[in-house]
Design an enzyme around this catalytic site. Structure first.
Site, PDB file in Angstrom:
ATOM      1  N   TYR A   1      16.317  11.798  24.736  1.00  0.00           N
ATOM      2  CA  TYR A   1      17.069  13.042  24.994  1.00  0.00           C
ATOM      3  C   TYR A   1      18.411  12.989  24.283  1.00  0.00           C
ATOM      4  O   TYR A   1      18.812  13.922  23.577  1.00  0.00           O
ATOM      5  CB  TYR A   1      17.259  13.221  26.506  1.00  0.00           C
TER       6      TYR A   1
ATOM      7  N   SER B   1      24.830  18.793  24.668  1.00  0.00           N
ATOM      8  CA  SER B   1      25.018  18.131  25.961  1.00  0.00           C
ATOM      9  C   SER B   1      26.116  17.082  25.807  1.00  0.00           C
ATOM     10  O   SER B   1      26.395  16.625  24.692  1.00  0.00           O
ATOM     11  CB  SER B   1      23.718  17.428  26.367  1.00  0.00           C
TER      12      SER B   1
HETATM   13  P1  NDP Z   1      16.414  24.752  32.636  1.00  0.00           P
HETATM   14  O1  NDP Z   1      15.270  23.799  32.716  1.00  0.00           O
HETATM   15  O2  NDP Z   1      16.778  25.550  33.833  1.00  0.00           O
HETATM   16  O3  NDP Z   1      16.199  25.743  31.398  1.00  0.00           O
HETATM   17  C1  NDP Z   1      15.570  25.363  30.217  1.00  0.00           C
HETATM   18  C2  NDP Z   1      15.072  26.610  29.522  1.00  0.00           C
HETATM   19  O4  NDP Z   1      14.441  26.228  28.285  1.00  0.00           O
HETATM   20  C3  NDP Z   1      14.054  27.376  30.333  1.00  0.00           C
HETATM   21  O5  NDP Z   1      14.320  28.748  30.245  1.00  0.00           O
HETATM   22  C4  NDP Z   1      12.737  27.048  29.637  1.00  0.00           C
HETATM   23  O6  NDP Z   1      11.857  28.155  29.747  1.00  0.00           O
HETATM   24  C5  NDP Z   1      13.212  26.903  28.190  1.00  0.00           C
HETATM   25  N1  NDP Z   1      12.263  26.152  27.376  1.00  0.00           N
HETATM   26  C6  NDP Z   1      11.889  24.861  27.482  1.00  0.00           C
HETATM   27  N2  NDP Z   1      10.948  24.570  26.570  1.00  0.00           N
HETATM   28  C7  NDP Z   1      10.736  25.708  25.860  1.00  0.00           C
HETATM   29  C8  NDP Z   1       9.864  26.061  24.789  1.00  0.00           C
HETATM   30  N3  NDP Z   1       9.037  25.170  24.236  1.00  0.00           N
HETATM   31  N4  NDP Z   1       9.900  27.327  24.321  1.00  0.00           N
HETATM   32  C9  NDP Z   1      10.733  28.247  24.871  1.00  0.00           C
HETATM   33  N5  NDP Z   1      11.570  27.976  25.888  1.00  0.00           N
HETATM   34  C10 NDP Z   1      11.571  26.731  26.371  1.00  0.00           C
HETATM   35  O7  NDP Z   1      17.643  23.858  32.163  1.00  0.00           O
HETATM   36  P2  NDP Z   1      19.128  24.199  31.630  1.00  0.00           P
HETATM   37  O8  NDP Z   1      19.498  25.598  31.856  1.00  0.00           O
HETATM   38  O9  NDP Z   1      19.970  23.127  32.165  1.00  0.00           O
HETATM   39  O10 NDP Z   1      18.932  23.918  30.084  1.00  0.00           O
HETATM   40  C11 NDP Z   1      19.473  24.732  29.049  1.00  0.00           C
HETATM   41  C12 NDP Z   1      20.062  23.836  27.975  1.00  0.00           C
HETATM   42  O11 NDP Z   1      21.188  23.139  28.483  1.00  0.00           O
HETATM   43  C13 NDP Z   1      19.106  22.775  27.456  1.00  0.00           C
HETATM   44  O12 NDP Z   1      19.203  22.709  26.044  1.00  0.00           O
HETATM   45  C14 NDP Z   1      19.634  21.495  28.084  1.00  0.00           C
HETATM   46  O13 NDP Z   1      19.310  20.359  27.326  1.00  0.00           O
HETATM   47  C15 NDP Z   1      21.121  21.786  28.112  1.00  0.00           C
HETATM   48  N6  NDP Z   1      21.920  20.987  29.057  1.00  0.00           N
HETATM   49  C16 NDP Z   1      21.732  21.035  30.411  1.00  0.00           C
HETATM   50  C17 NDP Z   1      22.522  20.269  31.268  1.00  0.00           C
HETATM   51  C18 NDP Z   1      22.333  20.272  32.758  1.00  0.00           C
HETATM   52  O14 NDP Z   1      22.870  19.397  33.431  1.00  0.00           O
HETATM   53  N7  NDP Z   1      21.622  21.213  33.334  1.00  0.00           N
HETATM   54  C19 NDP Z   1      23.588  19.427  30.756  1.00  0.00           C
HETATM   55  C20 NDP Z   1      23.704  19.450  29.328  1.00  0.00           C
HETATM   56  C21 NDP Z   1      22.913  20.208  28.529  1.00  0.00           C
HETATM   57  P3  NDP Z   1      10.269  28.094  29.993  1.00  0.00           P
HETATM   58  O15 NDP Z   1       9.986  26.846  30.774  1.00  0.00           O
HETATM   59  O16 NDP Z   1       9.978  29.357  30.728  1.00  0.00           O
HETATM   60  O17 NDP Z   1       9.696  28.093  28.614  1.00  0.00           O
END
Ligand code: NDP
Length: 240
Positions: A146, A133
């Protein structure tokens, strides 16, 4: 089969779901991992194995990867994308939220690398893409835990990149700024959440998951001997 297996964690929403769609359109067999199975299945992608896995459970993470490899061959690329962002004030935040963030954002990412690296080293080929991020490069208010977890992703990724470079393995860190996904939804503090939403509006909106996914796919598609070490991608109007 010409296109190789890609494992995408956190594929049930946001960046992960978009990365899965785009790689599938290019013909890749996929292993999609998340806790919400129905969201993975709803993507309805061909040559795809969907597994309900909490990435903080090493055993089921590894089992899913070995199962997919039996079907589709070695993992060519692991995209460590699963993550949680629980914003909070360090003095008030429930410490279980810090633990969850470090467990998913940091430790699971390390487990994922350990699961696939040995085989990649033998093959002298492979790619690991770690989603960090902008908060892994600079700090923001209410992001202490975070941001700490994402700074860790940077340090770990750069160290491992150096270590596996002689084996022709790429480690790529992707650092998005604000993007439209479900990420903010899990923050418990309503005021902090509202401040974030107001800020998004103030800067005139954020980037789409699809644009972030394109940058991931771009880096992966370059030849194996070219490593884009880091991508920082953010809304043009995001100043910080
Ligand atoms: P979302 O919340 O849409 O997606 C997060 C994903 O992570 C979901 O598919 C969720 O699936 C999965 N997840 C969370 N916890 C677990 C777990 N314990 N086991 C398996 N899967 C897990 O957010 P983003 O798409 O934004 O996030 C993706 C990445 O991008 C993250 O690492 C986030 O930190 C990073 N990011 C996002 C930004 C933004 O502004 N959106 C900016 C910078 C970085 P489920 O709940 O079904 O398990």
């Amino acid at each position: 089969m010409s296109e190789k297996l890609v494992v995408v964690t956190g594929a049930s929403s946001g960046f992960g779901a978009e990365i899965a769609r785009q790689l599938s359109a290019l013909g890749h067999p996929l292993l999609l991992i998340a806790r919400r199975a129905e969201r993975l299945e709803a993507l309805n992608l061909p040559k795809t194995v969907c597994r309900t896995v909490d990435v903080s459970d090493r055993h089921s993470f590894e089992r899913a990867i070995r199962e997919a490899e039996m079907l589709f061959g070695d993992t060519d690329c692991l995209i460590n994308n699963a993550g949680v962002m629980l914003l909070g004030d360090i003095e008030k935040q429930n410490p279980s939220e810090w633990e969850q963030m470090f467990s998913v954002n940091v430790l699971a990412l390390m487990h994922g690398m350990q699961i696939v690296l040995d085989n990649m080293k033998h093959r002298r080929s492979g790619t690991i893409i770690n989603v960090s991020s902008l908060a892994g490069r600079k700090t923001f208010e209410h992001h202490a835990a975070y941001s700490g977890s994402k700074f860790a992703v940077h340090g770990i990724s750069e160290t491992v990149r150096w270590e596996v470079a002689p084996y022709n393995i790429r480690v790529i860190t992707v650092s998005p700024g604000a993007a439209e996904t479900e990420l903010l939804g899990h923050t418990a503090d309503a005021n902090i959440k509202q401040e974030y939403l107001d800020w998004k509006e103030q800067i005139g909106g954020v980037i789409s998951a699809s644009d972030v996914a394109k940058s991931v796919v771009f880096a992966y598609q370059l030849p194996q001997d070219v490593c884009v070490r880091e991508i920082v991608i953010a809304p043009t109007r995001q100043q910080n």
